[in-house]
Design a protein around this motif. Structure first.
Motif, PDB file in Angstrom:
ATOM      1  N   ALA A   1       0.852  -1.198   0.000  1.00  0.00           N
ATOM      2  CA  ALA A   1       0.000   0.000   0.000  1.00  0.00           C
ATOM      3  C   ALA A   1       0.889   1.251   0.000  1.00  0.00           C
ATOM      4  N   ALA A   2       1.986   1.209   0.780  1.00  0.00           N
ATOM      5  CA  ALA A   2       2.896   2.358   0.811  1.00  0.00           C
ATOM      6  C   ALA A   2       3.550   2.552  -0.565  1.00  0.00           C
ATOM      7  N   LYS A   3       3.929   1.438  -1.212  1.00  0.00           N
ATOM      8  CA  LYS A   3       4.538   1.535  -2.555  1.00  0.00           C
ATOM      9  C   LYS A   3       3.565   2.211  -3.516  1.00  0.00           C
ATOM     10  N   LEU A   4       2.287   1.803  -3.434  1.00  0.00           N
ATOM     11  CA  LEU A   4       1.287   2.381  -4.325  1.00  0.00           C
ATOM     12  C   LEU A   4       1.115   3.873  -4.044  1.00  0.00           C
ATOM     13  N   ALA A   5       1.136   4.235  -2.757  1.00  0.00           N
ATOM     14  CA  ALA A   5       0.983   5.654  -2.395  1.00  0.00           C
ATOM     15  C   ALA A   5       2.162   6.471  -2.922  1.00  0.00           C
ATOM     16  N   HIS A   6       3.383   5.925  -2.866  1.00  0.00           N
ATOM     17  CA  HIS A   6       4.552   6.645  -3.408  1.00  0.00           C
ATOM     18  C   HIS A   6       4.398   6.828  -4.917  1.00  0.00           C
ATOM     19  N   LEU A   7       3.893   5.786  -5.555  1.00  0.00           N
ATOM     20  CA  LEU A   7       3.694   5.864  -7.013  1.00  0.00           C
ATOM     21  C   LEU A   7       2.664   6.953  -7.367  1.00  0.00           C
ATOM     22  N   LEU A   8       1.611   7.046  -6.546  1.00  0.00           N
ATOM     23  CA  LEU A   8       0.592   8.068  -6.785  1.00  0.00           C
ATOM     24  C   LEU A   8       1.152   9.468  -6.547  1.00  0.00           C
ATOM     25  N   SER A   9       2.070   9.587  -5.576  1.00  0.00           N
ATOM     26  CA  SER A   9       2.657  10.900  -5.275  1.00  0.00           C
ATOM     27  C   SER A   9       3.291  11.498  -6.518  1.00  0.00           C
ATOM     28  N   ALA A  10       3.995  10.632  -7.246  1.00  0.00           N
ATOM     29  CA  ALA A  10       4.668  11.105  -8.459  1.00  0.00           C
ATOM     30  C   ALA A  10       3.630  11.592  -9.465  1.00  0.00           C
ATOM     31  N   ALA A  11       2.509  10.877  -9.569  1.00  0.00           N
ATOM     32  CA  ALA A  11       1.458  11.266 -10.519  1.00  0.00           C
ATOM     33  C   ALA A  11       0.833  12.588 -10.101  1.00  0.00           C
ATOM     34  N   VAL A  12       0.631  12.773  -8.775  1.00  0.00           N
ATOM     35  CA  VAL A  12       0.029  14.020  -8.281  1.00  0.00           C
ATOM     36  C   VAL A  12       0.963  15.183  -8.615  1.00  0.00           C
ATOM     37  N   ALA A  13       2.253  14.971  -8.341  1.00  0.00           N
ATOM     38  CA  ALA A  13       3.218  16.046  -8.553  1.00  0.00           C
ATOM     39  C   ALA A  13       3.256  16.479 -10.006  1.00  0.00           C
TER      40      ALA A  13
ATOM     41  N   ASP B   1      -5.793  -0.822 -12.736  1.00  0.00           N
ATOM     42  CA  ASP B   1      -4.594  -1.537 -13.170  1.00  0.00           C
ATOM     43  C   ASP B   1      -3.575  -1.606 -12.018  1.00  0.00           C
ATOM     44  N   LEU B   2      -3.448  -0.478 -11.294  1.00  0.00           N
ATOM     45  CA  LEU B   2      -2.495  -0.468 -10.170  1.00  0.00           C
ATOM     46  C   LEU B   2      -2.943  -1.417  -9.055  1.00  0.00           C
ATOM     47  N   PHE B   3      -4.269  -1.468  -8.802  1.00  0.00           N
ATOM     48  CA  PHE B   3      -4.772  -2.417  -7.784  1.00  0.00           C
ATOM     49  C   PHE B   3      -4.545  -3.865  -8.223  1.00  0.00           C
ATOM     50  N   MET B   4      -4.732  -4.122  -9.529  1.00  0.00           N
ATOM     51  CA  MET B   4      -4.513  -5.491 -10.040  1.00  0.00           C
ATOM     52  C   MET B   4      -3.058  -5.889  -9.800  1.00  0.00           C
ATOM     53  N   LYS B   5      -2.147  -4.973 -10.130  1.00  0.00           N
ATOM     54  CA  LYS B   5      -0.721  -5.299  -9.994  1.00  0.00           C
ATOM     55  C   LYS B   5      -0.343  -5.449  -8.524  1.00  0.00           C
ATOM     56  N   SER B   6      -0.840  -4.519  -7.684  1.00  0.00           N
ATOM     57  CA  SER B   6      -0.423  -4.598  -6.283  1.00  0.00           C
ATOM     58  C   SER B   6      -1.047  -5.805  -5.594  1.00  0.00           C
TER      59      SER B   6
ATOM     60  N   LYS C   1      -8.881  -2.977   3.574  1.00  0.00           N
ATOM     61  CA  LYS C   1      -8.892  -1.888   4.561  1.00  0.00           C
ATOM     62  C   LYS C   1      -7.530  -1.215   4.653  1.00  0.00           C
ATOM     63  N   VAL C   2      -6.458  -2.007   4.556  1.00  0.00           N
ATOM     64  CA  VAL C   2      -5.111  -1.410   4.599  1.00  0.00           C
ATOM     65  C   VAL C   2      -4.933  -0.471   3.398  1.00  0.00           C
ATOM     66  N   PHE C   3      -5.262  -0.956   2.197  1.00  0.00           N
ATOM     67  CA  PHE C   3      -5.081  -0.129   0.994  1.00  0.00           C
ATOM     68  C   PHE C   3      -5.969   1.118   1.034  1.00  0.00           C
ATOM     69  N   ALA C   4      -7.258   0.927   1.394  1.00  0.00           N
ATOM     70  CA  ALA C   4      -8.183   2.062   1.393  1.00  0.00           C
ATOM     71  C   ALA C   4      -7.759   3.097   2.437  1.00  0.00           C
ATOM     72  N   SER C   5      -7.353   2.627   3.628  1.00  0.00           N
ATOM     73  CA  SER C   5      -7.028   3.593   4.683  1.00  0.00           C
ATOM     74  C   SER C   5      -5.741   4.349   4.364  1.00  0.00           C
ATOM     75  N   VAL C   6      -4.727   3.657   3.846  1.00  0.00           N
ATOM     76  CA  VAL C   6      -3.470   4.352   3.515  1.00  0.00           C
ATOM     77  C   VAL C   6      -3.736   5.392   2.420  1.00  0.00           C
ATOM     78  N   LEU C   7      -4.464   4.989   1.381  1.00  0.00           N
ATOM     79  CA  LEU C   7      -4.674   5.922   0.252  1.00  0.00           C
ATOM     80  C   LEU C   7      -5.576   7.090   0.634  1.00  0.00           C
ATOM     81  N   LEU C   8      -6.645   6.821   1.417  1.00  0.00           N
ATOM     82  CA  LEU C   8      -7.550   7.931   1.770  1.00  0.00           C
ATOM     83  C   LEU C   8      -6.940   8.838   2.845  1.00  0.00           C
ATOM     84  N   ALA C   9      -5.977   8.315   3.615  1.00  0.00           N
ATOM     85  CA  ALA C   9      -5.294   9.183   4.588  1.00  0.00           C
ATOM     86  C   ALA C   9      -4.302  10.105   3.869  1.00  0.00           C
ATOM     87  N   ALA C  10      -3.793   9.670   2.739  1.00  0.00           N
ATOM     88  CA  ALA C  10      -2.763  10.453   2.046  1.00  0.00           C
ATOM     89  C   ALA C  10      -3.319  11.333   0.915  1.00  0.00           C
ATOM     90  N   PHE C  11      -4.425  10.919   0.312  1.00  0.00           N
ATOM     91  CA  PHE C  11      -4.932  11.644  -0.881  1.00  0.00           C
ATOM     92  C   PHE C  11      -6.456  11.798  -0.849  1.00  0.00           C
TER      93      PHE C  11
END
Ligand code: HEM
Length: 506
Positions: free
Chosen positions: A150-162, A171-176, A452-462
């Motif tokens: 979940a943290a790896k996915l959040a870092h990947l999203l950070s780059a997209a946001v920036a 696709d990212l959920f399928m891979k992760s 729950k881990v994926f949803a909580s990490v992503l919604l806490a960060a973005f």
């Protein structure tokens, strides 16, 4: 000698004849009394409505809760009646199973894994696997894997946001989820989310093989194509060579390196238990991979779609996650992931309800079936013949007002909470997303923890928005309910975050 008393002989014959005729009449009468569910349509109607397959079934459900679809050589009974479903999944469990129909279709992909077998072969795998899934070791190991990914996915999203890019999050959920299930089942880092080559070939071949297997459910000519090794069947054979070779290599490595003791992954645990037949191990492994990959990924995708449609719920869940895991807007991505402990997850009752509400309306397995082994009668009084296929339809059931009330089609996580905000279960024969009875999903708790881990990490960060509000979002008609064309989102930071060089290079 007295002459025979003809009148007695005639009377006896007459009595036998009358008794026989009476028996025939009673049997016929009984047969005539058998009634069958109303006909909803034929295989041709299903094919004609293929693109909106599950909505077509839902339309039919509005007319009859249970109906028959006529195939060329068989009948499929679709039911959304909880009493019928409880009956064939639990009460008369022994009379309904995968049978030859599902086994033949799934065998090339899943061999004799848990999804394709009945009886003793099923019971053995169920027992071994349920033990595995209940261990603390597996729970702790898998939680660690989910948090890392979940943290790896959040870092990947950070780059997209920036860089103001939109992301295709399905696709990212399928891979992760493939990375997660691979690590938990085989103890191997596939790194497909980072586009690593190692598993790329495997994952493409596996996806294609699953798709070709799905096709068999509608293409009755598949056995001929398989015999001639042409078209979709030739593709399936080619893909399975890649899939099998990859999995056998991992098994061989594990055995050769004796990397067994103390590892948390499922393959190591099976090896520890002296289970060494490579074909059997491969079948078990592929079944777990298929069970755990698309189901959680597609549920998370529909959940984020619902979050975009109801943005105030993103705020509500953010609040819940921050309170449960003691976070604020200064928390860094890795700290967020670390803070999502078992205790914190238990406190996230609204998030649990929102994921369940997602599964009610967008069940990962939208329709699921068995085969009837001997003539039977359902609780609604209608007959079922030996060999008939019998399916329940979670997708249609989630939309039924008679089950969920007038607001059945609305997304309302609150319907799952009591007045103290605590999640309340429903009967598995009414909320059927995980099936019910002795074959209820083995990975249910595992799946909730991952989601729950994926949803909580992503919604806490973005926070998230649909990239294009005007674009309709619908499903692809497959065995799992995936979003057609993926889910394109834009994200914004909820936390103070400087994009690092490493993130920018992702
Ligand atoms: C949202 C996520 C999930 C949903 C909605 C779901 C749903 C289901 C359903 C409907 C079945 C019955 C299928 C059948 O008739 O054969 C099933 C069975 C099963 N599931 Fe899940 N599943 C999910 C995630 C998982 C995960 C993550 C795992 C494990 C990694 C898993 C492992 C299994 C296994 C082993 C079975 C076979 C049980 C048996 O036949 O005894 N599932 N699941």
């Amino acid at each position: 000698m007295d002459p025979p008393n003809y009148s007695i002989v005639i009377a006896v014959f007459a009595a036998i004849l009358v008794a026989s005729l009476f028996r025939i009449w009673v049997t016929k009468e009984k047969q005539q009394k058998k009634k069958y569910h109303p006909i909803g349509g034929t295989i041709f109607h299903l094919l004609y409505n293929f693109r909106r397959f599950y909505d077509y079934l839902t339309d039919l459900t509005h007319k009859n809760t249970t109906f028959r679809i006529l195939y060329l050589d068989n009948v499929e009974i679709y039911t959304c009646d909880p009493a019928n479903i409880e009956y064939f999944l639990k009460t008369n469990f022994a009379n309904y199973g995968k049978g030859s129909f599902h086994h033949d279709i799934l065998e090339d992909l899943l061999g004799d894994g848990i999804f394709t077998v009945d009886g003793e072969r099923w019971r053995h795998q169920r027992k071994m696997s349920s033990y595995e899934f209940s261990t603390r070791n597996l729970r702790e190991f898998s939680s660690g894997v989910f948090k890392t990914n979940a943290a790896k996915l959040a870092h990947l999203l950070s780059a997209a946001v920036a860089s103001n890019q939109t992301v295709e999050i399905q696709d990212l959920f399928m891979k992760s989820s493939l990375d997660s299930v691979f690590k938990v089942v085989l103890g191997v880092d596939l790194e497909s989310m980072r586009g690593a080559n190692q598993g790329d070939q495997f994952s493409k071949a596996f996806d294609q093989a699953s798709e070709m297997t799905t096709l068999r459910y509608v293409d009755i000519s598949w056995p001929i194509k398989k015999f001639l090794n042409v078209g979709s069947e030739a593709t399936l054979r080619k893909c399975m060579k890649v899939v099998d070779a990859f999995v056998y290599k991992v098994i061989d490595n594990k055995i050769a390196q004796q990397q067994v003791s103390g590892k948390g992954d499922i393959l190591s645990r099976f090896l520890e238990m002296q289970e060494t037949d490579p074909k059997y191990l491969k079948d078990i492994i592929l079944s777990f991979i298929i069970a755990g990959k698309d189901t959680t990924a597609s549920t998370l995708s529909w959940f984020f779609y619902m979050m975009c449609k109801h943005p105030h719920l993103q705020d509500k869940i953010l609040e819940e996650v921050r309170a449960a895991a003691e976070l604020d807007q200064r928390s860094a991505i890795d700290d967020i992931a670390t803070s999502i402990t078992e205790a914190a997850l238990d406190k996230m009752q609204f998030l649990h309800a929102a994921l369940t509400e997602t599964l009610r309306l967008y069940p990962a397995v939208p329709s699921d079936g068995k085969m009837c082994f001997a003539d039977d009668t359902f609780p609604d009084g209608f007959s079922v013949k030996k060999g008939n296929l019998v399916s329940y339809v979670p997708y249609s059931m989630g939309r039924m007002k008679s089950l969920w009330g007038d607001d059945a089609e609305e997304f309302k996580p609150e319907r799952w909470l009591d007045h103290n905000g605590v999640f309340q279960q429903q009967s598995p024969f009414k909320f059927t997303a995980f099936q019910g009875g002795p074959r209820i999903c083995l990975g249910k708790e595992f799946a909730y923890r991952q989601m729950k881990v994926f949803a909580s990490v992503l919604l806490a960060a973005f926070s998230f928005k649909l990239a294009d509000e005007s674009k309709p979002v619908t499903y692809r008609p497959m065995l799992t309910l995936q979003i057609d064309g993926g889910l394109h989102l834009t994200a914004a930071f909820r936390i103070k975050h400087e994009v690092t060089m490493e993130e920018a290079s992702l």
